[in-house]
Design an enzyme around this catalytic site. Structure first.
Site, PDB file in Angstrom:
ATOM      1  N   THR A 172     -12.236  42.111  45.326  1.00 40.60           N
ATOM      2  CA  THR A 172     -13.363  43.228  45.221  1.00 40.60           C
ATOM      3  C   THR A 172     -14.384  43.033  44.233  1.00 40.60           C
ATOM      4  OG1 THR A 172     -11.090  43.881  46.660  1.00 40.60           O
ATOM      5  CG2 THR A 172     -12.478  45.470  45.606  1.00 40.60           C
ATOM      6  N   THR A 227      -6.905  40.951  44.696  1.00 41.96           N
ATOM      7  CA  THR A 227      -5.912  41.704  44.378  1.00 41.96           C
ATOM      8  C   THR A 227      -4.611  40.781  45.596  1.00 41.96           C
ATOM      9  OG1 THR A 227      -5.647  43.462  45.680  1.00 41.96           O
ATOM     10  CG2 THR A 227      -6.149  42.910  43.122  1.00 41.96           C
ATOM     11  N   ASP A 228      -4.695  40.619  46.893  1.00 37.31           N
ATOM     12  CA  ASP A 228      -4.026  40.299  47.723  1.00 37.31           C
ATOM     13  C   ASP A 228      -3.096  39.033  47.264  1.00 37.31           C
ATOM     14  OD1 ASP A 228      -4.723  41.870  49.736  1.00 37.31           O
ATOM     15  OD2 ASP A 228      -4.497  40.295  51.166  1.00 37.31           O
ATOM     16  N   LYS A 252       2.285  42.804  43.879  1.00 39.20           N
ATOM     17  CA  LYS A 252       1.243  43.813  44.761  1.00 39.20           C
ATOM     18  C   LYS A 252       1.969  44.487  44.680  1.00 39.20           C
ATOM     19  CE  LYS A 252      -2.805  45.445  46.533  1.00 39.20           C
ATOM     20  NZ  LYS A 252      -3.751  44.433  47.623  1.00 39.20           N
TER      21      LYS A 252
END
Lengths: 440, 440
Positions: free
Chosen positions: A89, A165-166, A242
């Site tokens: 992102t 971020t995953d 996360k």
């Protein structure tokens, strides 16, 4: 010869053309090749010819960015930060702004996307991948580690890795094991893209750059510490997770405080002129010290020191999760694997019927490591019968190592450690808390 | 005829012998058979003969427990609580104390192990299993649900299920879907066995019994709320997770406050004489109301109401976790499964290469539901390309349902719902927060 100049570099049989990037070392040049990759070049082994003056870049910056041109010129008073993009992102915001294709991602793109970064450092932009992070795999971890190493060895004072971020926690773990870096390596990303009012990309990018300029040598994840725009947490790459699908403060250090906290306003102000914003960072534990500079006397704290680099990974490692009612056929494909990490229940358990299967895997030469789906706390297979049977079957306990980190570690340990099974029980990169107590 | 009497019960062709247990209904008898099982018997359909007076039980209690004999006699002013054992640490403490084999677990064993329970209720002890909870499976969930139903239909004012902590969240989820209970069903367990000074078994047992006596009809997990002995948290069975391998406050409601908190000291004091300790419970949300009693006028709040009971489970459901670098062969065994729950990354993603595989599973008739390994937050596959491709492949989103709960729910939905795929996106038992916002 100035940063921005187009150059041709001859090294023995190899000739490269590209644009000279800022470098704080006298020994190395960094050239962005036309394919988008940066190469670090030992100056003593290369013939360099300037093909075109760097004025081109400055003009382009002025056209596109409306007055930011001066900020992308090289300023010898500023530290040099490498910005490595892997996609995700935060990088996609750059693409939105420029419409650029991957290979053109460079310092100008970053400054157009996040003008607040201007003046804090000399930047080098570099692309390793342009993928959503669910598509990351061990081969890209190696490429990423190689790129980080090259950036550091060619004089970067710190590296910022922009990552989806995953799977950031897996990549940050991989680099923690592969690299013994003398400078900060700071992962950052964005939970909300720049076109959303709640985007976290500007604060995360500024904090990550300031964390990369600061006086330490940790491999960190730098993301929002709370839902406010007040501070970023600095998480050790091997302990972070996360923990929320969408919140800006999704990342948490599991089972402990984060390594540190960087105050956004204080860091943005203190670091605006290229100074290090160390006073804006509150460390909860003493960070790893910055490495000594190999050529010593640079006023910017030049740290072109040796980078410990152990890039081999044995990717033949699987992470499997045990849940009640699972079909034992789920583990048939594990035959012949080099390593298996089990995400067991509680202190590290699976159904009794699976223990024989695990014994077979160990007998066939696999290292089978136990972690817990609880996430917090240590596994301990000495308490209950199931656990003792698992130990008898040859399972090794991974302490309080997170399951995902344990998978990455086992890939690394199988390729680098004398005794991978033994290594899974010891702390290598902050992933495991060594304790004398059996469990608590 | 009194509780403790040895009786023979004739119902048509079936004759049972055993010990009469306390029952607050006039319509049902509860008899503990010699094999250890309790049966609820409709009094209007049975001939009952007293074979031996119940004085035997009272004597035994006096011998073994040193003065607790009076507490195991039936007191019509007290509510009746069924204590169902499935094994695990809290039940193993009972075994330690008595040296008893499974089938002998009964009210006396419980009172010997936890004398603080005396006087709070009439107890019925019942054994469904005696296993470490990693060996739980869907067939035992069904047996457990059947036992709970029988206890409630034979007049229990509340049920306490003693369960190993490793998979308590899965069993509590299963009962949440299977049962529509008019009275509290409270799971409790122990992270530290009774022979350890830090054992949590007494406080958890007392709080669980008081929670089972209270005025609601939730299926709960009742475990230490903090590391102190001050209160237990009351977690909704479908939202709870064991988040620490060993801490006494390992259980947490994910993404929300627990349903409520029960103060240990206040509950222990208020409930000591059999009163309900509702004032000791602070509810964060309105709990499900206790069911109306079928026969209405009992002063103990007799609630032998109808129990909604949907015990079918399709156990042909797998939970698979995606991690970077995984071997696609891991999913080959999923061919022909009725249901698959994926624990994806972030908003609900897997590697692009796996999407075709998922499409094939859906085409073959499987329901494939997406959850997130983040644990907190909702999946949303409308944001990124990978997610949209997953939706096109036929994946259904499980909202913020926890992965383990989603597995249990899909087993239940495949056997009970008209449209299992659709059911995975709706809230059935508090497992899913329905929101109008796409994601936040």
């Amino acid at each position: 010869m100035q940063p921005g100049d187009r150059v041709r570099v001859d090294r023995g049989d190899v000739t490269n053309e590209g644009v000279l990037l800022p470098s704080t070392t006298r020994d190395h040049l960094v050239v962005k090749l036309d394919g988008g990759y940066n190469v670090g070049i030992d100056r003593t082994e290369a013939d360099v010819e300037v093909l075109e003056s760097g004025a081109r870049d400055v003009d382009e910056g002025a056209d596109a960015g409306g007055g930011e041109a001066s900020e992308i010129t090289f300023d010898s008073d500023l530290p040099t930060i490498s910005l490595i993009s892997t996609g995700g992102t935060i990088a996609s915001t750059v693409d939105y702004r420029t419409g650029a294709v991957t290979a053109q991602f460079d310092a100008e793109d970053v400054l157009r996307a996040v003008p607040d970064l201007a003046g804090r450092a000399n930047y080098r932009g570099r692309v390793v991948a342009n993928i959503l992070s669910e598509n990351m795999d061990p081969s890209i971890w190696r490429e990423l580690a190689t790129a980080v190493r090259e950036e550091i060895e060619s004089g970067a004072d710190g590296v910022v890795v922009m990552h989806g971020t995953d799977t950031m926690q897996y990549s940050a773990s991989a680099l923690s094991f592969i690299l013994d870096s003398p400078v900060p390596v700071v992962f950052t990303g964005s939970q909300r893209s720049a076109d959303r009012p709640s985007s976290d990309n500007v604060m995360n990018a500024v904090c990550a750059v300031e964390a990369a300029k600061a006086d330490h040598a940790e491999t960190l994840v730098c993301m929002h510490a709370t839902q406010s725009d007040d501070a970023c947490a600095l998480h050790r790459g091997t302990r972070v997770r996360k923990n929320h699908t969408s919140r800006r403060d999704a990342f948490e250090t599991v089972g402990a405080e984060p390594l540190g906290l960087i105050d956004y306003e204080a860091a943005a102000e203190a670091g605006a002129d290229g100074e290090a914003a160390d006073d804006a960072i509150e460390w909860n534990r003493e960070p790893i010290a910055r490495g000594e500079a190999a050529d010593g006397d640079d006023e910017n704290g030049d740290t072109s020191a040796e980078v410990g680099f152990y890039p081999d990974l044995d990717a033949d490692v699987e992470l499997v999760k045990f849940t009640p009612g699972m079909d034992p056929a789920a583990w048939e494909y594990l035959d012949g694997k080099d390593g298996v990490v089990i995400e067991g229940t509680g202190l590290g358990h699976v159904h009794t019927d699976l223990i024989g299967r695990i014994a077979d895997l160990v007998d066939d030469g696999a290292v089978v490591a136990m972690t817990s789906q609880c996430l917090e706390g240590r596994v301990c297979d000495r308490v209950y019968d199931t656990g003792r049977d698992l130990l008898d079957a040859g399972v090794v306990e991974a302490g309080d190592t997170l399951p995902g980190t344990a998978k990455v570690k086992l890939m690394w340990a199988l390729a680098n450690a004398d005794d991978a099974a033994d290594a899974m029980g010891r702390d290598l990169a902050g992933e495991l808390t060594e304790e004398s107590q059996p469990w608590r």
